[in-house]
Design an enzyme around this catalytic site. Structure first.
Site, PDB file in Angstrom:
ATOM      1  CB  ALA A  45      -0.907  -0.023   1.221  1.00 60.87           C
ATOM      2  CG  HIS A  60     -22.137  19.434  29.071  1.00 60.34           C
ATOM      3  ND1 HIS A  60     -20.797  19.113  29.126  1.00 60.34           N
ATOM      4  CD2 HIS A  60     -22.711  18.915  30.181  1.00 60.34           C
ATOM      5  CE1 HIS A  60     -20.561  18.448  30.260  1.00 60.34           C
ATOM      6  NE2 HIS A  60     -21.702  18.301  30.908  1.00 60.34           N
TER       7      HIS A  60
END
Ligand SMILES: Cc1cc2nc3c(=O)[nH]c(=O)nc-3n(C[C@H](O)[C@H](O)[C@H](O)COP(=O)(O)OP(=O)(O)OC[C@H]3O[C@@H](n4cnc5c(N)ncnc54)[C@H](O)[C@@H]3O)c2cc1C
Length: 475
Positions: free
Chosen positions: A276, A451
């Site tokens: 690769a 949050h």
């Protein structure tokens, strides 16, 4: 009489098929030609990305990650699983099914948009004529007002480690393995090598990655690359830097890899070897000699900033032209070119293309690295926030990594955002938008983030740039 279209696209990967659909949305008559054939013998649209790249690799990364977490992490959550086993055949069946659904989806999108999908080979002749050779018929000459070349890329073969499809394999072969190799060598610690190495390592393979360069992930910010390398080491990925492969020989048992590093000649025995080392543009038999198309010195089709070749009405986009070989880069070029053909004003902002490595932790960045900003001479400031201090990351048991923001010290503009940690590939989109709109650090600081969320780490890193982080001591 020969058929004629406003736009003919050669290649139906993420660059070509998006260009074709966008051009059809502008009311153009469009044909899109592709010859991709899968291992089951079926032809499919979607190119490398959908058939042998982005999508199948992410399917396997998800399966292997869940397997790994079930074995290593579930206990901490109080989940008792007993022995966890991997059924590779079922995993591969799921991968193939996702690929089938998505590539089949393109045929549906073509139909809905009025794009004529043509299965076969396309070749640009002179005067914007295209020779279309169907997979099961005689060549036909099609006329086009505009032609878009989107022929993509293919794996680079190393002369010292030639693919045999069996033991020395490319990324596509690696995605279709039907069993976990006991040992796996990977040549190249780039994005593809790291992702494929991670998949098979999580499933139990002993993976060794050989990288010729001394720098790990040379294109990423150094802090991020360092943190990621430490995590990969902990996971058991053996990444050897400065390791130059000289020869790979397939034998009865596997592959013998001869390489050289700073300590001299070395040898590695593996069951399979993935090469690769990058990809090269596909241009063979794509255009006639007299079609007027030029290649640059690296073999890419020569284009200007608008993806125009030197032939009027002929464009080239995606992996076959300069720039990062990324699906979203090719798709955006496709949109731009289709808009230009329709007479609209359109351009690409090549400075803010996000890069993502889908390992664990994920790595993502956009804009400039600290080294690049330093080199430019522009005064800058940086802020970092660790996921260790994020409530959401703790709840997810994914606390490795951080968000790092680099901003200009003179006008506060955000210049680069670098993330290593959970969902970095998702979090980076906020940063891309910030850079696209030339946002300041203060813009990010004053933006309300939900949050508890991982995105709060981006918010806190922006605050940290001015030593105003609220949930971590400022340095
Ligand atoms: C394992 C792997 C993982 C990857 N993961 C990601 C990722 O997570 N994110 C990302 O952004 N990128 C990823 N990539 C890269 C991404 O796949 C490519 O950047 C993208 O596919 C390029 O799109 P393209 O349309 O330019 O070319 P391709 O997708 O290569 O498509 C080109 C098409 O053109 C056809 N073609 C070529 N010549 C002719 C011709 N003469 N006639 C007819 N048809 C022709 C081919 O058959 C092919 O279908 C990955 C690549 C690999 C190999």
């Amino acid at each position: 009489m020969s058929r004629s279209f406003d736009v003919v696209v050669i290649g139906a990967g993420p660059a070509g098929y998006i260009a074709a659909i966008r051009a059809a949305q502008h009311g153009k008559t469009v044909a899109c030609i592709d010859r991709w054939q899968n291992r089951d013998g079926k032809y499919a649209f979607g190119g490398t990305c959908l058939n042998a790249g982005c999508i199948p690799s992410k399917a396997l990364l998800e399966s292997s990650e869940l397997y790994h977490r079930a074995g290593h992490e579930f206990k901490k959550h109080g989940i008792k699983t007993g022995g966890v086993e991997m059924d590779v055949a079922a995993m591969q069946k799921r991968r193939a099914s996702i690929v089938r659904q998505l590539t089949g989806g393109i045929a549906g999108l073509f139909k809905a948009a009025g794009v004529e999908g043509l299965v076969g080979h396309g070749k640009l002749l002179k005067d914007r004529k295209v020779e279309f050779t169907p997979v099961d018929g005689e060549p036909e000459i099609i006329s086009a007002e505009n032609v878009i070349l989107a022929s993509g890329s293919e794996p680079i073969e190393l002369p010292v480690a030639k693919f045999d499809g069996e033991k020395i394999i490319d990324s596509w072969d690696t995605l279709e393995l039907d069993a976990v190799p006991g040992t796996l060598g990977v040549v190249g610690a780039g994005v593809i090598g790291l992702e494929l190495g991670s998949v098979w390592s999580r499933l139990g393979s002993k993976v060794t990655i050989l990288e010729a360069l001394e720098d790990f992930l040379f294109m990423a910010d150094r802090d991020v690359a360092k943190a990621a390398a430490a995590d990969f080491k902990k996971q058991g990925l053996d990444i050897k830097l400065g390791a130059m492969v000289n020869k790979a020989t397939a034998n009865k048992k596997g592959v013998t890899v001869e390489y050289e590093d700073k300590n001299g000649a070395q040898m590695l025995e593996v069951d399979k070897l993935v090469v690769a080392v990058g990809r090269r543009p596909v241009t063979d038999n794509l255009f006639a000699d007299d079609a007027g198309i030029q290649l640059d010195d690296r073999g890419f089709i020569d284009v200007d900033d608008d993806c125009r070749t030197r032939v009027k009405g002929v464009f080239a986009i995606g992996d076959c032209v300069r720039g990062p070989m990324l699906a979203h880069k090719g798709s955006e070029e496709g949109v731009m070119v289709a808009d230009l053909i329709a007479g609209e004003i359109a351009e690409m902002n090549y400075d803010v293309i996000p890069s993502v490595v889908y390992t664990n932790p994920e790595i993502a960045w956009t804009g400039k690295t600290e080294a690049e900003v330093k080199e430019s001479g522009r005064p800058y400031k940086t802020g970092q926030f660790p996921f260790m201090a994020s409530g959401r990351a703790k709840a997810m048991e994914q606390t490795s990594g951080f968000v790092k923001i680099i901003s200009s010290a003179d006008d506060d503009e955000v210049l680069g955002v670098h993330i290593v940690g959970p969902m970095a590939g998702e979090l980076i989109s906020e940063a891309v938008l910030a850079l696209e709109f030339s946002a300041s650090t203060e813009d990010l600081q004053r933006t309300i983030h939900a949050h508890p969320s991982l995105a709060e780490a981006v918010h806190e890193a922006a605050l940290a740039v001015d030593k105003k982080a609220l949930n971590f001591p400022n340095r």
